[in-house]
Design a protein around this motif. Structure first.
Motif, short mmCIF file in Angstrom:
data_model
loop_
_atom_site.label_atom_id
_atom_site.label_comp_id
_atom_site.label_asym_id
_atom_site.label_seq_id
_atom_site.Cartn_x
_atom_site.Cartn_y
_atom_site.Cartn_z
N VAL A 12 1.01 -1.27 -0.21
CA VAL A 12 -0.09 -0.14 0.03
C VAL A 12 1.03 1.23 0.07
CG1 VAL A 12 -1.96 1.07 1.09
CG2 VAL A 12 -1.87 -1.24 1.26
N ASN A 14 3.00 4.41 -2.64
CA ASN A 14 2.35 5.59 -3.60
C ASN A 14 1.68 5.06 -4.66
OD1 ASN A 14 3.59 7.92 -2.22
ND2 ASN A 14 5.47 7.08 -2.40
N CYS A 15 1.97 4.00 -5.28
CA CYS A 15 1.11 3.55 -6.55
C CYS A 15 -0.02 3.14 -6.16
CB CYS A 15 1.94 2.59 -7.18
SG CYS A 15 3.24 2.92 -8.15
N ALA A 16 -0.39 2.42 -5.08
CA ALA A 16 -1.66 2.06 -4.67
C ALA A 16 -2.48 3.09 -4.17
CB ALA A 16 -1.48 1.05 -3.28
N ILE A 62 3.41 -4.08 5.32
CA ILE A 62 4.26 -4.57 6.44
C ILE A 62 4.55 -3.32 7.37
CG2 ILE A 62 5.10 -6.48 5.34
CD1 ILE A 62 7.62 -3.67 5.40
N ASP A 63 4.04 -2.37 6.98
CA ASP A 63 4.47 -1.02 7.90
C ASP A 63 3.68 -0.80 8.97
OD1 ASP A 63 4.84 1.90 8.38
OD2 ASP A 63 6.27 1.75 6.88
N ASN A 80 4.36 7.54 2.45
CA ASN A 80 3.89 7.91 1.39
C ASN A 80 3.89 9.20 1.14
OD1 ASN A 80 3.11 4.89 1.10
ND2 ASN A 80 1.04 5.32 0.74
N PRO A 100 3.90 -10.98 4.98
CA PRO A 100 5.15 -11.57 5.63
C PRO A 100 6.14 -10.69 4.94
CG PRO A 100 4.39 -13.04 3.61
CD PRO A 100 3.31 -12.03 3.95
N GLY A 104 11.12 -7.52 1.64
CA GLY A 104 10.51 -6.31 1.33
C GLY A 104 10.98 -5.20 2.00
N PHE A 118 10.41 2.47 5.29
CA PHE A 118 9.50 1.54 5.84
C PHE A 118 9.90 1.51 7.25
CE2 PHE A 118 10.04 -0.34 1.38
CZ PHE A 118 9.13 0.43 0.57
N PRO A 145 8.17 -3.46 -3.47
CA PRO A 145 9.58 -2.78 -3.58
C PRO A 145 10.50 -3.61 -4.50
CG PRO A 145 9.11 -2.78 -1.22
CD PRO A 145 8.13 -3.74 -1.74
N VAL A 146 11.20 -2.78 -5.29
CA VAL A 146 12.03 -3.50 -6.16
C VAL A 146 13.08 -4.32 -5.42
CG1 VAL A 146 14.16 -2.99 -7.74
CG2 VAL A 146 11.95 -1.50 -7.88
N ALA A 151 9.25 -11.99 -1.52
CA ALA A 151 8.01 -11.45 -1.48
C ALA A 151 7.19 -11.69 -2.63
CB ALA A 151 8.06 -10.16 -0.72
N ALA A 198 4.71 3.45 -17.31
CA ALA A 198 3.82 4.60 -16.92
C ALA A 198 3.07 5.15 -18.35
CB ALA A 198 4.58 5.89 -16.30
N ASP A 233 10.57 4.23 -3.28
CA ASP A 233 10.91 3.55 -4.62
C ASP A 233 12.38 3.89 -5.06
OD1 ASP A 233 10.89 1.83 -6.85
OD2 ASP A 233 9.89 3.03 -8.10
N LYS A 246 15.33 -4.76 -12.39
CA LYS A 246 14.64 -3.32 -12.67
C LYS A 246 15.78 -2.91 -13.94
CE LYS A 246 11.86 0.44 -11.93
NZ LYS A 246 10.46 0.42 -11.84
N1 LIG Z 1 5.83 4.57 -10.08
C1 LIG Z 1 5.87 4.12 -11.26
O1 LIG Z 1 5.47 4.61 -12.20
C2 LIG Z 1 5.94 2.75 -11.33
C3 LIG Z 1 6.43 2.21 -12.56
C4 LIG Z 1 6.72 0.73 -12.75
C5 LIG Z 1 6.96 0.13 -11.71
N2 LIG Z 1 6.70 0.51 -10.41
C6 LIG Z 1 7.01 -0.38 -9.29
O2 LIG Z 1 5.81 -0.42 -8.49
C7 LIG Z 1 6.29 -0.91 -7.23
C8 LIG Z 1 5.68 -0.01 -6.26
O3 LIG Z 1 5.89 1.34 -6.26
P1 LIG Z 1 5.40 2.43 -5.25
O4 LIG Z 1 6.21 3.69 -5.59
O5 LIG Z 1 4.21 2.08 -4.84
O6 LIG Z 1 6.48 1.94 -4.04
P2 LIG Z 1 6.43 2.38 -2.34
O7 LIG Z 1 7.85 2.22 -1.83
O8 LIG Z 1 5.67 3.54 -2.29
O9 LIG Z 1 5.40 1.19 -1.79
C9 LIG Z 1 5.80 -0.42 -1.53
C10 LIG Z 1 4.88 -0.63 -0.38
O10 LIG Z 1 5.26 -2.08 -0.18
C11 LIG Z 1 5.11 -2.24 1.30
N3 LIG Z 1 5.86 -3.48 1.36
C12 LIG Z 1 7.35 -3.94 1.74
N4 LIG Z 1 7.46 -5.33 1.77
C13 LIG Z 1 6.23 -5.83 1.72
C14 LIG Z 1 5.56 -6.98 1.92
N5 LIG Z 1 6.37 -7.96 2.13
N6 LIG Z 1 4.36 -7.40 2.09
C15 LIG Z 1 3.44 -6.39 1.52
N7 LIG Z 1 3.87 -5.07 1.44
C16 LIG Z 1 5.11 -4.78 1.58
C17 LIG Z 1 6.12 -1.11 1.87
O11 LIG Z 1 5.73 -1.05 3.26
C18 LIG Z 1 5.27 0.11 0.92
O12 LIG Z 1 3.77 0.43 1.69
C19 LIG Z 1 7.93 -0.66 -7.20
O13 LIG Z 1 8.57 -1.87 -7.17
C20 LIG Z 1 8.18 0.23 -8.29
O14 LIG Z 1 9.49 0.05 -8.74
C21 LIG Z 1 6.34 1.84 -10.24
#
Ligand SMILES: NC(=O)c1ccc[n+]([C@@H]2O[C@H](COP(=O)([O-])OP(=O)(O)OC[C@H]3O[C@@H](n4cnc5c(N)ncnc54)[C@H](O)[C@@H]3O)[C@@H](O)[C@H]2O)c1
Length: 369
Positions: A12, A14-16, A62-63, A80, A100, A104, A118, A145-146, A151, A198, A233, A246
């Motif tokens: 959950v 930034n993308c979510a 997990i946060d 976020n 889990p 992550g 996190f 996360p990348v 996970a 994107a 990210d 990546k």
């Molecule tokens: N923003 C973009 O345009 C874009 C484009 C391509 C790919 N992505 C990929 O999408 C993914 C998400 O991006 P984001 O900006 O939302 O990242 P973010 O860091 O904002 O969110 C990642 C979330 O995952 C949670 N997390 C970590 N480990 C976990 C686990 N084991 N189980 C459940 N949750 C867990 C974190 O607490 C965090 O809330 C990244 O891998 C990013 O590279 C993003």
């Protein structure tokens, strides 16, 4: 046709946040303002599904600032930092559940302030497959996360166990991995992936310009794409060991548009640095060097500035609806048109024009995948 589309989220971040805000925003435009709002969408109606037909039914993180919280609150919890375009998204009825941690949470984040990193919760993880089944989720969106290989594989296993489609938005290769793809096919579950493009991001612009060089007979000799950002990210990607897939994903997305790929030392594509104050603003610096008529050199410099997360949600909302369309049609395994159109590392690369045609044919029911 059974509506809505029942969606679970892993991560959950930034993308979510942008995706959930967007679904509520488009739904509100329709219900309250009676407007079928097309702004920012590649499709308003996709195979009979509108953006507002997406319904969130489960979420995992997990946060400690997100786990146990209602989804509509967790989306705005630190770290976020994406721009908020709709704060009042109403009650979702979803509580974020503990997943889990596995790989992550990168160790180097501990050196950064709390609101930038996190902070894992001490809560025990839930049984993810059981939650997916109980919530009757149809699609799980991976926003982990990348570098979270373990996970991602864990959640992919949960999808297989629960019969849930995977939309893999991050660069761990599942849908484009032949072994995983076969497992989804055998289980009768459609999937879309990997690593979301994107809507108007560095990858699509770089790919399009690369194709333009090729179509206009200009030899591309060298190129770079350097990206900076200030979200988690980018902070995560400071650890170069987590970056391998990546880099492969982003580099192949561009190399695939050339007749002959560039030698590895003539192409450099990836995150360049973490700049905290940029938050979710991503800036891409792109350079292309080539030779045109008579072998005369030319070069191109471009700077693209975008809000990273809503930019990815513009594609995510189509990927979810395409996965549901595939389920409605009884398909199994990777959906190649949707993956090529919306993802950087699909099972089958196409040009973006071909991918668009393929996806439109799929939506119209004129092609199977
Ligand atoms: N923003 C973009 O345009 C874009 C484009 C391509 C790919 N992505 C990929 O999408 C993914 C998400 O991006 P984001 O900006 O939302 O990242 P973010 O860091 O904002 O969110 C990642 C979330 O995952 C949670 N997390 C970590 N480990 C976990 C686990 N084991 N189980 C459940 N949750 C867990 C974190 O607490 C965090 O809330 C990244 O891998 C990013 O590279 C993003």
């Amino acid at each position: 046709m059974a509506k809505p589309i029942r969606v679970a989220i892993a991560g959950v971040g930034n993308c979510a946040s942008s995706l959930v805000q967007g679904v509520a925003w488009y739904r509100r435009r329709l219900k309250r303002d009676k407007v079928r709002e097309k702004l920012g969408l590649m499709h308003y109606d996709l195979g009979g599904y509108a953006p507002g037909d997406v319904q969130f039914v489960a979420a995992f993180d997990i946060d400690k600032r997100k786990v146990g919280k209602p989804l509509e609150k967790a989306l705005f919890a630190p770290p976020n930092c994406t721009k908020v375009f709709l704060r009042d998204i109403g009650r979702t009825g979803v509580t974020v559940q503990m997943g889990p941690v596995l790989d992550g949470c990168p160790g180097h984040m501990a050196e950064y302030p709390d609101d930038q990193r996190f902070i894992p919760s001490a809560a025990p993880p839930v049984d993810v497959a059981a939650v997916l089944k109980k919530s009757r989720a149809e699609v799980l969106v991976h926003y982990l996360p990348v570098g979270s290989q373990k996970a991602v594989e864990f959640y992919a296993e949960a999808c297989l166990a629960a019969g849930v489609s995977l939309v893999n938005c991050m660069p761990v290769f599942i849908v484009s991995d032949p072994v995983w793809a076969r497992r989804f096919t055998r289980a009768g579950i459609p999937c879309v992936g990997d690593d979301i493009k994107a809507q108007m991001g560095a990858t699509i612009v770089h790919r399009t310009l690369t194709r333009l060089f090729r179509d206009r007979g200009v030899a591309l000799d060298a190129t770079y794409q350097l990206n900076t950002g200030g979200n988690t990210d980018f902070l995560n990607m400071l650890n170069r060991e987590r970056l391998r897939s990546k880099k492969i994903s982003k580099t192949e997305a561009v190399q695939s548009q050339l007749e002959t790929p560039l030698p590895p030392d003539q192409v450099h594509i990836g995150p360049a640095d973490y700049v905290a104050w940029q938050k979710d603003n991503k800036v891409c610096f792109l350079r292309m060097e080539g030779r045109g008529f008579g072998g005369i050199p030319l070069n191109l410099e471009l700077r693209l500035s975008v809000e990273d997360s809503p930019n990815s949600a513009g594609c995510g909302i189509d990927a979810i609806r395409l996965a549901r369309l595939a389920r409605d049609r009884g398909l199994a395994g990777p959906i190649s048109s949707a993956s090529a159109y919306l993802m950087k590392h699909p099972p089958e690369q196409m040009s973006d024009a071909e991918a668009r045609e393929a996806v439109e044919a799929f939506i119209a029911g004129k092609s199977k995948r």
